[in-house]
Design a protein around this motif. Structure first.
Motif, mmCIF file in Angstrom:
data_model
loop_
_atom_site.group_PDB
_atom_site.id
_atom_site.type_symbol
_atom_site.label_atom_id
_atom_site.label_comp_id
_atom_site.label_asym_id
_atom_site.label_seq_id
_atom_site.Cartn_x
_atom_site.Cartn_y
_atom_site.Cartn_z
ATOM 1 N N ALA A 107 0.801 -1.232 0.000
ATOM 2 C CA ALA A 107 0.000 0.000 0.000
ATOM 3 C C ALA A 107 0.829 1.276 0.000
ATOM 4 O O ALA A 107 0.302 2.350 0.261
ATOM 5 C CB ALA A 107 -0.924 0.013 1.218
ATOM 6 N N THR A 108 2.109 1.182 -0.313
ATOM 7 C CA THR A 108 2.951 2.380 -0.235
ATOM 8 C C THR A 108 2.806 3.302 -1.439
ATOM 9 O O THR A 108 3.010 4.505 -1.334
ATOM 10 C CB THR A 108 4.432 1.993 -0.089
ATOM 11 O OG1 THR A 108 4.817 1.180 -1.211
ATOM 12 C CG2 THR A 108 4.672 1.224 1.199
ATOM 13 N N ARG A 109 2.457 2.749 -2.599
ATOM 14 C CA ARG A 109 2.421 3.555 -3.825
ATOM 15 C C ARG A 109 1.547 2.846 -4.860
ATOM 16 O O ARG A 109 1.067 1.752 -4.643
ATOM 17 C CB ARG A 109 3.833 3.769 -4.375
ATOM 18 C CG ARG A 109 4.576 2.492 -4.695
ATOM 19 C CD ARG A 109 6.034 2.764 -5.055
ATOM 20 N NE ARG A 109 6.750 1.537 -5.376
ATOM 21 C CZ ARG A 109 7.329 0.740 -4.484
ATOM 22 N NH1 ARG A 109 7.252 1.036 -3.190
ATOM 23 N NH2 ARG A 109 7.969 -0.346 -4.856
ATOM 24 N N GLY A 123 2.663 -7.043 -5.336
ATOM 25 C CA GLY A 123 3.122 -7.879 -6.431
ATOM 26 C C GLY A 123 4.359 -7.312 -7.095
ATOM 27 O O GLY A 123 4.714 -6.144 -6.890
ATOM 28 N N VAL A 124 5.015 -8.146 -7.864
ATOM 29 C CA VAL A 124 6.196 -7.741 -8.629
ATOM 30 C C VAL A 124 6.025 -8.222 -10.062
ATOM 31 O O VAL A 124 5.271 -9.153 -10.341
ATOM 32 C CB VAL A 124 7.497 -8.329 -8.032
ATOM 33 C CG1 VAL A 124 7.735 -7.779 -6.629
ATOM 34 C CG2 VAL A 124 7.460 -9.854 -8.020
ATOM 35 N N MET A 125 6.762 -7.579 -10.968
ATOM 36 C CA MET A 125 6.834 -8.026 -12.360
ATOM 37 C C MET A 125 8.085 -8.866 -12.535
ATOM 38 O O MET A 125 9.100 -8.635 -11.857
ATOM 39 C CB MET A 125 6.856 -6.809 -13.292
ATOM 40 C CG MET A 125 7.031 -7.125 -14.767
ATOM 41 S SD MET A 125 5.779 -8.258 -15.439
ATOM 42 C CE MET A 125 4.365 -7.158 -15.571
ATOM 43 N N ASP A 126 8.019 -9.853 -13.413
ATOM 44 C CA ASP A 126 9.217 -10.624 -13.711
ATOM 45 C C ASP A 126 10.088 -9.851 -14.705
ATOM 46 O O ASP A 126 9.850 -8.665 -14.971
ATOM 47 C CB ASP A 126 8.861 -12.033 -14.213
ATOM 48 C CG ASP A 126 8.058 -12.018 -15.513
ATOM 49 O OD1 ASP A 126 8.144 -11.045 -16.275
ATOM 50 O OD2 ASP A 126 7.337 -13.003 -15.770
ATOM 51 N N SER A 127 11.093 -10.491 -15.257
ATOM 52 C CA SER A 127 12.034 -9.793 -16.140
ATOM 53 C C SER A 127 11.648 -9.853 -17.615
ATOM 54 O O SER A 127 12.424 -9.475 -18.491
ATOM 55 C CB SER A 127 13.454 -10.343 -15.944
ATOM 56 O OG SER A 127 13.462 -11.748 -15.993
ATOM 57 N N ARG A 128 10.427 -10.359 -17.877
ATOM 58 C CA ARG A 128 9.750 -10.234 -19.168
ATOM 59 C C ARG A 128 10.305 -11.113 -20.292
ATOM 60 O O ARG A 128 9.776 -11.085 -21.397
ATOM 61 C CB ARG A 128 9.726 -8.768 -19.629
ATOM 62 C CG ARG A 128 8.843 -7.867 -18.764
ATOM 63 C CD ARG A 128 8.762 -6.453 -19.324
ATOM 64 N NE ARG A 128 7.716 -5.675 -18.710
ATOM 65 C CZ ARG A 128 7.841 -4.989 -17.573
ATOM 66 N NH1 ARG A 128 8.990 -5.000 -16.917
ATOM 67 N NH2 ARG A 128 6.829 -4.295 -17.090
ATOM 68 N N ASP A 158 5.306 1.654 -10.970
ATOM 69 C CA ASP A 158 6.730 1.373 -11.110
ATOM 70 C C ASP A 158 6.966 0.134 -11.970
ATOM 71 O O ASP A 158 8.020 -0.004 -12.600
ATOM 72 C CB ASP A 158 7.371 1.167 -9.734
ATOM 73 C CG ASP A 158 7.439 2.445 -8.926
ATOM 74 O OD1 ASP A 158 7.221 3.525 -9.515
ATOM 75 O OD2 ASP A 158 7.706 2.375 -7.712
ATOM 76 N N MET A 159 6.011 -0.794 -12.003
ATOM 77 C CA MET A 159 6.163 -2.022 -12.785
ATOM 78 C C MET A 159 5.970 -1.774 -14.271
ATOM 79 O O MET A 159 6.620 -2.406 -15.101
ATOM 80 C CB MET A 159 5.165 -3.093 -12.319
ATOM 81 C CG MET A 159 5.437 -3.646 -10.941
ATOM 82 S SD MET A 159 4.600 -5.231 -10.593
ATOM 83 C CE MET A 159 3.015 -5.048 -11.346
ATOM 84 N N THR A 160 5.065 -0.873 -14.633
ATOM 85 C CA THR A 160 4.699 -0.714 -16.040
ATOM 86 C C THR A 160 5.373 0.477 -16.707
ATOM 87 O O THR A 160 5.606 0.459 -17.911
ATOM 88 C CB THR A 160 3.182 -0.542 -16.179
ATOM 89 O OG1 THR A 160 2.787 0.622 -15.437
ATOM 90 C CG2 THR A 160 2.444 -1.748 -15.645
ATOM 91 N N GLY A 161 5.652 1.533 -15.941
ATOM 92 C CA GLY A 161 6.241 2.732 -16.519
ATOM 93 C C GLY A 161 5.183 3.736 -16.942
ATOM 94 O O GLY A 161 3.975 3.504 -16.844
ATOM 95 N N PRO A 162 5.650 4.893 -17.471
ATOM 96 C CA PRO A 162 4.732 6.008 -17.761
ATOM 97 C C PRO A 162 3.873 5.819 -18.993
ATOM 98 O O PRO A 162 2.958 6.617 -19.231
ATOM 99 C CB PRO A 162 5.697 7.190 -17.953
ATOM 100 C CG PRO A 162 6.976 6.559 -18.430
ATOM 101 C CD PRO A 162 7.056 5.238 -17.726
ATOM 102 N N SER A 163 4.118 4.787 -19.801
ATOM 103 C CA SER A 163 3.354 4.625 -21.041
ATOM 104 C C SER A 163 1.989 3.982 -20.820
ATOM 105 O O SER A 163 1.160 3.972 -21.735
ATOM 106 C CB SER A 163 4.150 3.791 -22.044
ATOM 107 O OG SER A 163 4.360 2.480 -21.546
ATOM 108 N N ALA A 164 1.754 3.428 -19.643
ATOM 109 C CA ALA A 164 0.483 2.766 -19.380
ATOM 110 C C ALA A 164 -0.668 3.758 -19.473
ATOM 111 O O ALA A 164 -0.528 4.941 -19.171
ATOM 112 C CB ALA A 164 0.510 2.098 -18.018
ATOM 113 N N SER A 165 -1.820 3.246 -19.877
ATOM 114 C CA SER A 165 -2.932 4.128 -20.227
ATOM 115 C C SER A 165 -3.762 4.592 -19.043
ATOM 116 O O SER A 165 -4.486 5.587 -19.154
ATOM 117 C CB SER A 165 -3.855 3.403 -21.225
ATOM 118 O OG SER A 165 -4.309 2.171 -20.684
ATOM 119 N N ARG A 166 -3.676 3.910 -17.901
ATOM 120 C CA ARG A 166 -4.557 4.233 -16.782
ATOM 121 C C ARG A 166 -3.777 4.801 -15.598
ATOM 122 O O ARG A 166 -2.650 4.401 -15.327
ATOM 123 C CB ARG A 166 -5.308 2.987 -16.305
ATOM 124 C CG ARG A 166 -6.308 2.455 -17.289
ATOM 125 C CD ARG A 166 -7.150 1.356 -16.687
ATOM 126 N NE ARG A 166 -8.245 0.989 -17.581
ATOM 127 C CZ ARG A 166 -9.322 0.346 -17.208
ATOM 128 N NH1 ARG A 166 -9.480 -0.029 -15.944
ATOM 129 N NH2 ARG A 166 -10.262 0.061 -18.075
#
Length: 232
Positions: free
Chosen positions: A19-21, A88-93, A191-199
């Motif tokens: 719940a920090t961000r 949750g975390v994102m993997d290295s894709r 932080d997982m998706t970056g600034p390009s995400a739409s929402r």
């Protein structure tokens, strides 16, 4: 979809993990706005600076720490009405054949084992009264009704597992009054998706907060997006 909702969560207690961000903070904000007593889970409680919620130390990969956090909520509030498994975390894709094993382990540990353990320890409080809610933040990337291609295998499989956890909780505990639902918040700027995400995080939080307002006779065991049922 027309479902029975609490207008206010005054007198009710919610725990939001991660719940920090990002989405987690926005979910906590939304629950505070509905007058819930909100416990904001964070690995470092000092990262929770808002005075309108209660910081609780919670690393979803640490079983003993999870138990201690739930004990704190029980001792201070004596109840828990809503659990939002958001951390949750994102993997290295990469594709699976290229992904380091430690990335697979970290992703599954946080995204799947974590919600299972937090729910395990929270269930006694959630089942104290009819209508306890578990809201599992999942992803459309984990849907099994369409091909799961394009990399991120550990993340995808972890979210498929989270949907399985939701179905299990509904099957096992629905008769005891538990409402468990999964939600896809959409492609949110974090932080997982970056600034390009739409929402925005606030948009991503709308449906998780809505699910947290479900009354005891509302539906459970479903996967939701934008307040409508989605395909598993």
């Amino acid at each position: 979809m027309d479902v029975p909702l609490y207008d206010s969560l005054d007198g009710q207690v919610a725990l939001v993990t991660g719940a920090t961000r990002g989405i987690g903070k926005a979910i906590a904000d939304g629950l505070v706005a509905r007058d819930a007593t909100v416990y904001a889970g964070a690995r470092d409680p000092d990262d929770i600076t808002a005075s309108d919620r209660r910081a609780v130390e919670l690393d979803v990969t640490d079983d003993g720490g999870i138990a201690a956090a739930i004990e704190t909520i029980d001792a201070e509030a004596g109840r828990l009405d809503v659990l939002v498994n958001n951390a949750g975390v994102m993997d290295s894709r990469e594709p699976l054949d290229s992904m380091p094993t430690e990335v697979v382990d970290r992703t599954l540990d946080t995204n799947l084992r974590g919600p299972m353990l937090v729910t395990k320890h929270a269930l006694p409080l959630l089942l104290d009264r009819p209508g306890g809610r578990v809201v599992n933040v999942s992803s459309g990337l984990g849907a099994i009704t369409e091909p799961q291609s394009g990399g991120t295998p550990a993340y995808r499989v972890s979210k498929t597992g989270v949907n399985g956890l939701t179905r299990y909780l509904d099957g096992e505990y629905e008769s005891e009054g538990l409402l468990a639902n999964s939600v896809c918040p959409g492609y949110v700027r974090t932080d997982m998706t970056g600034p390009s995400a739409s929402r925005s995080p606030e948009k991503g939080a709308e449906t998780p907060v809505w699910l947290s307002r479900f009354r005891p006779d509302a539906p459970g065991g479903r996967f939701w997006r934008d307040k409508s049922p989605a395909s598993w």
